[in-house]
Design a protein around this motif. Structure first.
Motif, PDB file in Angstrom:
ATOM      1  N   ASN A  35       0.767  -1.212  -0.129  1.00  0.00           N
ATOM      2  CA  ASN A  35       0.016  -0.045   0.187  1.00  0.00           C
ATOM      3  C   ASN A  35       0.858   1.217   0.177  1.00  0.00           C
ATOM      4  OD1 ASN A  35      -2.534  -1.050  -0.165  1.00  0.00           O
ATOM      5  ND2 ASN A  35      -2.671  -1.310   2.144  1.00  0.00           N
ATOM      6  N   ALA A  36       1.953   1.156  -0.880  1.00  0.00           N
ATOM      7  CA  ALA A  36       2.826   2.434  -0.794  1.00  0.00           C
ATOM      8  C   ALA A  36       2.150   3.514  -1.783  1.00  0.00           C
ATOM      9  CB  ALA A  36       4.074   2.033  -1.532  1.00  0.00           C
ATOM     10  N   SER A  37       2.586   4.827  -1.557  1.00  0.00           N
ATOM     11  CA  SER A  37       2.100   5.788  -2.583  1.00  0.00           C
ATOM     12  C   SER A  37       3.222   6.837  -2.553  1.00  0.00           C
ATOM     13  CB  SER A  37       0.754   6.296  -1.876  1.00  0.00           C
ATOM     14  OG  SER A  37       1.035   7.270  -0.786  1.00  0.00           O
ATOM     15  N   LEU A  38       3.379   7.275  -3.946  1.00  0.00           N
ATOM     16  CA  LEU A  38       4.188   8.322  -4.212  1.00  0.00           C
ATOM     17  C   LEU A  38       3.326   9.575  -4.716  1.00  0.00           C
ATOM     18  CD1 LEU A  38       6.944   9.669  -4.257  1.00  0.00           C
ATOM     19  CD2 LEU A  38       7.409   8.296  -6.488  1.00  0.00           C
ATOM     20  N   VAL A  39       3.161  10.722  -4.379  1.00  0.00           N
ATOM     21  CA  VAL A  39       2.412  11.842  -4.839  1.00  0.00           C
ATOM     22  C   VAL A  39       3.519  12.796  -5.244  1.00  0.00           C
ATOM     23  CG1 VAL A  39       0.776  13.297  -4.472  1.00  0.00           C
ATOM     24  CG2 VAL A  39       0.581  11.017  -3.817  1.00  0.00           C
ATOM     25  N   TRP A  62       5.671  10.655   0.136  1.00  0.00           N
ATOM     26  CA  TRP A  62       5.382   9.037   0.067  1.00  0.00           C
ATOM     27  C   TRP A  62       5.192   8.595   1.273  1.00  0.00           C
ATOM     28  CZ3 TRP A  62       8.489   5.985   2.869  1.00  0.00           C
ATOM     29  CH2 TRP A  62       9.730   6.131   3.332  1.00  0.00           C
ATOM     30  N   GLN A  63       4.308   7.292   1.251  1.00  0.00           N
ATOM     31  CA  GLN A  63       4.050   6.517   2.533  1.00  0.00           C
ATOM     32  C   GLN A  63       4.309   4.896   1.984  1.00  0.00           C
ATOM     33  OE1 GLN A  63       0.233   7.627   3.726  1.00  0.00           O
ATOM     34  NE2 GLN A  63       0.877   9.449   5.034  1.00  0.00           N
ATOM     35  N   ALA A  64       4.654   4.514   2.959  1.00  0.00           N
ATOM     36  CA  ALA A  64       4.801   2.818   2.728  1.00  0.00           C
ATOM     37  C   ALA A  64       5.062   2.250   4.060  1.00  0.00           C
ATOM     38  CB  ALA A  64       6.216   2.729   1.840  1.00  0.00           C
ATOM     39  N   SER A  88       7.327   7.168   5.930  1.00  0.00           N
ATOM     40  CA  SER A  88       6.927   8.182   5.134  1.00  0.00           C
ATOM     41  C   SER A  88       7.834   9.300   5.157  1.00  0.00           C
ATOM     42  CB  SER A  88       5.512   8.667   5.815  1.00  0.00           C
ATOM     43  OG  SER A  88       5.862   9.515   7.008  1.00  0.00           O
ATOM     44  N   SER A 104      10.232   6.782  -9.004  1.00  0.00           N
ATOM     45  CA  SER A 104       9.907   5.649  -8.441  1.00  0.00           C
ATOM     46  C   SER A 104      10.314   5.760  -6.915  1.00  0.00           C
ATOM     47  CB  SER A 104      10.179   4.270  -8.951  1.00  0.00           C
ATOM     48  OG  SER A 104      11.659   4.180  -8.970  1.00  0.00           O
ATOM     49  N   ALA A 115       6.204   2.271  -5.540  1.00  0.00           N
ATOM     50  CA  ALA A 115       5.445   3.354  -6.150  1.00  0.00           C
ATOM     51  C   ALA A 115       6.072   4.058  -7.338  1.00  0.00           C
ATOM     52  CB  ALA A 115       4.876   4.337  -4.988  1.00  0.00           C
ATOM     53  N   ALA A 117       5.536   7.779  -9.803  1.00  0.00           N
ATOM     54  CA  ALA A 117       4.787   8.936 -10.028  1.00  0.00           C
ATOM     55  C   ALA A 117       5.740   9.647 -11.309  1.00  0.00           C
ATOM     56  CB  ALA A 117       5.147  10.102  -8.872  1.00  0.00           C
TER      57      ALA A 117
END
Length: 138
Positions: A35-39, A62-64, A88, A104, A115, A117
């Protein structure tokens, strides 16, 4: 003995339904594992003319899961920043490029992408040259 079309297709429907269910379950399990995110903000960089560099201050958030991560510019094969034992992070820098860049978040030990972007480069004017069919009076 006559077999109807529905009688022939019934076993096929069962196998198709089973395959779709298994496929959905595998997507669900892989999504919950990572559930990792990179914005990146902002996502677009606009130059005046095609081929010119665009300049933009961007921020990555980012969060992971807790681990060691690196932010990588995949277009330039360049490590931007690494974090140790973090779940994060945030990183800001001055983006300068004539083309779109892919980024990434990677696990530091295995270089596995968790993740992605992208910063998209666009132009106001496609070309500096005038078209050859323009009319001039003087």
């Amino acid at each position: 003995m006559k077999r109807t079309f529905l009688a022939l297709i019934k076993p096929f429907n069962f196998y198709l339904l089973s395959a779709i269910t298994c496929l959905l379950m595998s997507f669900t399990s892989s999504a919950s594992e990572s559930n990792a995110s990179l914005v990146v903000t902002p996502k677009n960089c606009v130059a005046l003319h095609k081929g010119q560099k665009c300049y933009l201050e961007v921020t990555f958030d980012w969060q992971a899961k807790l681990n060691n991560y690196c932010l990588v510019n995949n277009t330039r094969s360049q490590i931007m920043k690494c974090w140790s034992d973090k779940s994060s992070g945030q990183y800001s820098f001055d983006f300068q490029s004539t083309q779109s860049n892919d980024f990434s978040l990677q696990l530091q030990d295995s270089n596995t992408d968790v993740a992605h972007a992208q910063i998209v480069v666009a132009w106001v004017y496609k070309s500096k040259k005038r078209s050859k069919s323009s009319w001039r009076l003087f």
